[in-house]
Design an enzyme around this catalytic site. Structure first.
Site, PDB file in Angstrom:
ATOM      1  N   ASP A 185     -10.870   1.843  -3.362  1.00 37.59           N
ATOM      2  CA  ASP A 185     -11.516   1.518  -2.088  1.00 37.59           C
ATOM      3  C   ASP A 185     -13.025   1.602  -2.197  1.00 37.59           C
ATOM      4  O   ASP A 185     -13.739   1.244  -1.259  1.00 37.59           O
ATOM      5  CB  ASP A 185     -11.030   2.470  -0.987  1.00 37.59           C
ATOM      6  N   ASP A 203       0.833  -1.199   0.000  1.00 41.24           N
ATOM      7  CA  ASP A 203       0.000   0.000   0.000  1.00 41.24           C
ATOM      8  C   ASP A 203       0.878   1.264   0.000  1.00 41.24           C
ATOM      9  O   ASP A 203       2.098   1.214   0.259  1.00 41.24           O
ATOM     10  CB  ASP A 203      -0.883  -0.046   1.259  1.00 41.24           C
TER      11      ASP A 203
HETATM   12  C1  DGJ Z   1      -5.871   1.787   1.808  1.00 42.46           C
HETATM   13  C2  DGJ Z   1      -6.263   0.589   0.997  1.00 42.46           C
HETATM   14  O1  DGJ Z   1      -6.796   0.968  -0.219  1.00 42.46           O
HETATM   15  C3  DGJ Z   1      -7.243  -0.258   1.780  1.00 42.46           C
HETATM   16  O2  DGJ Z   1      -7.668  -1.346   0.995  1.00 42.46           O
HETATM   17  C4  DGJ Z   1      -6.606  -0.701   3.057  1.00 42.46           C
HETATM   18  O3  DGJ Z   1      -5.544  -1.563   2.782  1.00 42.46           O
HETATM   19  C5  DGJ Z   1      -6.141   0.510   3.852  1.00 42.46           C
HETATM   20  N1  DGJ Z   1      -5.313   1.382   3.070  1.00 42.46           N
HETATM   21  C6  DGJ Z   1      -5.406   0.082   5.085  1.00 42.46           C
HETATM   22  O4  DGJ Z   1      -4.863   1.145   5.750  1.00 42.46           O
END
Ligand code: DGJ
Length: 720
Positions: A545, A475
């Site tokens: 997300d 990430d």
């Molecule tokens: C952002 C990501 O897009 C999410 O899927 C998740 O992993 C969060 N970060 C966790 O902090």
């Protein structure tokens, strides 16, 4: 595929359906003469064309009819009379910034060279592609530019990059060093780009070109949510299926520019590469700088043709490693199910329920390390939070169930509240005399530094080598500000952003070499670093997300302009905008998975999930290797959208229709694409039989009636 015509002084690059032609003009000017549908080899080239009015602009002293300002320059520089946007700008020790590149030589060879330290398209066999290198040199500064082009025999793609070398005795500064320029003889195009933000990535925008500069860029340190490093120029009136379209994509994950300029002669220049703002690279005598690779596509069959060329190319020549061909595990991720609130038993319960449903991998997301129970702490402390988690028991329980196990990292970040920051405060990205700004409660770790990378890699290895982990989600959750490194001398501070990206690539390269079986999925607050650079290391990227299936339609349609289904992370979540069927049908268009607490599913939902798991297996090959046809776009129709995957041999197709908003029943004809007109197809769901011709030219009669918003259906066509 690449030929040199000695008489015409032309270099012609052919892909299966396109040609790209360069001309070496007297004086050594390298011109772009053509890019478009394939031309015969004996075409004649009027090298003197397009020399319309260049009043006020310098001309070639040996040929007053020639001015760089109006010629289609292949790699334009500044300071010598081309006043449009430059691809290269070099400042020398005397303070001047004038560059004049002239042809020196060229060579054509089988295969494709690597770009050291940078992601790039590749060939497994030299017979799959051919490369042209054209060497240009400035006679005064002795800066040399080698323009490198590769064409592939299996897709209509041209890859371009530039190797710049300082052949002079004194250092020079590269203030702009772009990857590609294309001069087109008209302005009758619409510029299509993909803008976005967190949870709303890659939204399609189409606008007619106007005089002057227009385009997109990122200065955020990553390719970003705001603009994807992709653009298309679609001939005015071009559609999904018709018209000329040029596609541009940069194989890069950092700051970029993609700029179109229309000049007073109504010609269009398109340049792309590293964003010149905040960029300045010092090139000592003898040193070279390699630009990121640009990928160009031309389609005479509208946007759909362009997208399919990108998809074929990326599936074959960008995605690497075991998971390029091996079936990806159907996963369940803990993020939306639990956020930071989990322990060993809760995750084991997810795995047990997932196993009953046929899910193949559990991914433990953020919150397993340091003392992280929310986003205020512990990035950089990549050791297990033993108060919260028994990782050994968790991994062995998950594996004992027959599931794979995955884990989350955010390697380029550091929390102010972390042991790492307390030990190494100078390891965060910063500039002198300023406190770094906080975003999402975190600083950025300076991965341009080898010692920092070493530390992070060692920490990752301590976990990945001690536990049998199958998957990593990587990430990246903030933009870069106060961008600088404690190790870079002031005169090289303009190198920071690019060095940061190179550092990320070095880390991902090392990780994938050390753990070749690991499935790596990139992510950046959803899809904030969804670019071909990341895809070189990870065969899939978390798309967004936002898991609302209706909003996902726009995101996935936009993303598909350039990126294949095989790379788009798409999950079913607990979001209640639509039923599970639609959530599953939309998520099937990607690397399928779940983002929910499986303990909370009702009995009926569990049965639907089991059906989806079967469908995932049934349609996997078709979706991952078939050709995508966008049939009705949510950008153009507020009620219904539809897409299909057609097998390469056209013996099978899967059509998905989503009725986004309910309305009074009306019938419409869904015209399919990409089928064999002479084949008869049976619709598995109804048993009806239709010829491919009827399905494509007359269309399948459907009702857009829906009881509720957001209902969907699938039609599986099988050739007789
Ligand atoms: C952002 C990501 O897009 C999410 O899927 C998740 O992993 C969060 N970060 C966790 O902090």
């Amino acid at each position: 595929m690449i030929t040199f015509n000695e008489k015409n002084r032309t270099l012609k690059l052919d892909t299966p359906c396109t040609s790209y032609v360069l001309g070496i003009r007297e004086g050594g000017f390298l011109l772009n003469l053509y890019y478009g549908q394939k031309l015969p080899d004996d075409a004649l080239w009027p090298l003197a064309r397009r020399h319309t009015s260049a009043s006020f602009s310098p001309c070639d002293p040996d040929d007053p009819s020639f001015s760089q300002d109006v010629a289609p320059m292949e790699y334009p520089t500044n300071g010598r009379g081309d006043f449009r946007v430059s691809a290269l700008s070099v400042r020398t020790g005397d303070g001047s910034s004038v560059t004049d590149l002239r042809y020196v030589s060229h060579r054509i060879f089988a295969g494709k060279p690597d770009l050291p330290g940078l992601p790039h398209l590749y060939c497994t066999d030299a017979s799959q592609c051919e490369t042209l290198e054209v060497t240009l040199r400035d006679p005064v500064t002795l800066v040399e530019a080698v323009l490198v082009y590769t064409v592939f025999c299996d897709c209509d793609v041209i890859a371009k990059h530039v190797r710049l070398t300082n052949r002079g005795e004194n250092s020079v500064k590269l203030e702009t060093a772009l990857s590609s320029c294309l001069d087109l003889p008209s302005m009758d195009y619409d510029l299509i780009t993909l803008w976005g933000r967190h949870a709303k990535e890659r939204q399609l925008e189409r606008r007619p070109l106007g005089h002057g500069l227009q385009g997109i860029q990122s200065k955020r340190g990553a390719s970003s949510h705001s603009h994807n490093p992709f653009a298309a120029l679609a001939q005015t009136g071009a559609t999904e299926t018709t018209g000329d379209v040029y596609g541009f994509n940069l194989v890069y994950s950092g700051n970029f520019t993609l700029t179109a300029e229309v000049d007073h002669n109504a010609t269009t220049r398109v340049v792309m590469g590293i964003c010149p703002t905040d960029f300045c690279w010092v090139l000592q005598s003898g040193e070279s700088f390699v630009t990121p690779e640009a990928v160009l596509v031309f389609s005479s069959e509208g946007l759909g043709g362009m997208s399919r060329s990108f998809h074929t190319c990326y599936d074959a020549h960008l995605i690497r490693g075991r998971w390029k061909t091996e079936k990806r595990p159907l996963l369940i991720n803990s993020w939306e199910a639990a956020y930071f609130d989990f322990d060993t038993d809760k995750l084991i319960s997810f795995a047990e329920r997932a196993k009953e449903l046929g899910i193949e991998m559990l991914v433990m997301d953020d919150g397993w390390f340091g003392k992280r129970n929310d986003d205020t702490t512990s990035l950089g402390d990549w050791f297990i939070n033993e108060k919260k988690l028994d990782l050994g028991r968790l991994v062995s329980s998950v594996h004992a169930l027959g599931l794979k196990f995955g884990i989350w990292y955010e390697p380029e970040m550091i929390s102010p509240d972390s042991e790492l920051f307390r030990a190494h405060p100078d390891w965060c990205v910063h500039v002198p005399n300023r406190k770094p700004s906080i975003a999402r409660q975190q600083y950025v770790l300076d991965v341009s530094r080898a010692d920092v990378r070493e530390n992070i890699f060692a920490q990752m290895c301590a976990v990945l080598k001690n536990y049998p982990i199958d998957y990593v989600k990587w990430d990246f959750n903030r933009n870069l500000s106060e961008a600088g490194s404690a190790l870079l001398p002031p005169e090289q501070s303009g190198e920071f952003f690019h060095r940061f990206v190179l550092g990320t690539y070095a880390l991902q390269d090392r990780l994938t070499r050390e753990f070749p079986d690991l499935l790596l999925e990139n992510c950046s607050g959803g899809g904030g670093r969804f670019d071909p650079g990341m895809l070189y290391y990870s065969p899939q990227i978390w798309t967004s997300d936002n898991t609302d299936p209706i909003e996902r339609l726009n995101i996935q349609f936009g993303t598909s302009l350039c990126y294949p289904a095989s790379v788009m992370g798409a999950h079913v979540s607990a979001c209640d905008r639509t039923g599970y069927r639609t959530k599953g049908d939309v998520a099937l268009w990607g690397t399928f998975g779940y983002e929910l607490d499986p303990n909370k599913l009702s009995a009926e939902e569990r049965e639907t999930v089991k059906t989806q798991v079967c469908e995932y297996h049934k349609y996997y090959d078709l979706i991952h290797t078939g050709a995508l046809y966008r049939l009705i776009s949510p950008w153009e129709n507020a009620f219904v959208c539809a897409w299909s995957f057609v097998a390469k041999d056209r013996r099978e197709a899967l059509v998905t229709v989503v009725r986004m908003r309910k309305q009074e029943s009306t019938l419409f004809h869904l015209k399919l694409q990409g089928l064999d007109p002479d084949t008869v197809y049976t619709v598995e769901e109804t048993g009806e039989r239709y010829s491919g011709a009827l399905l494509m030219y007359a269309g399948l009669e459907l009702s857009d009636e829906a009881e509720n918003d957001g209902e969907s259906c699938k039609l599986h066509l099988i050739a007789q």
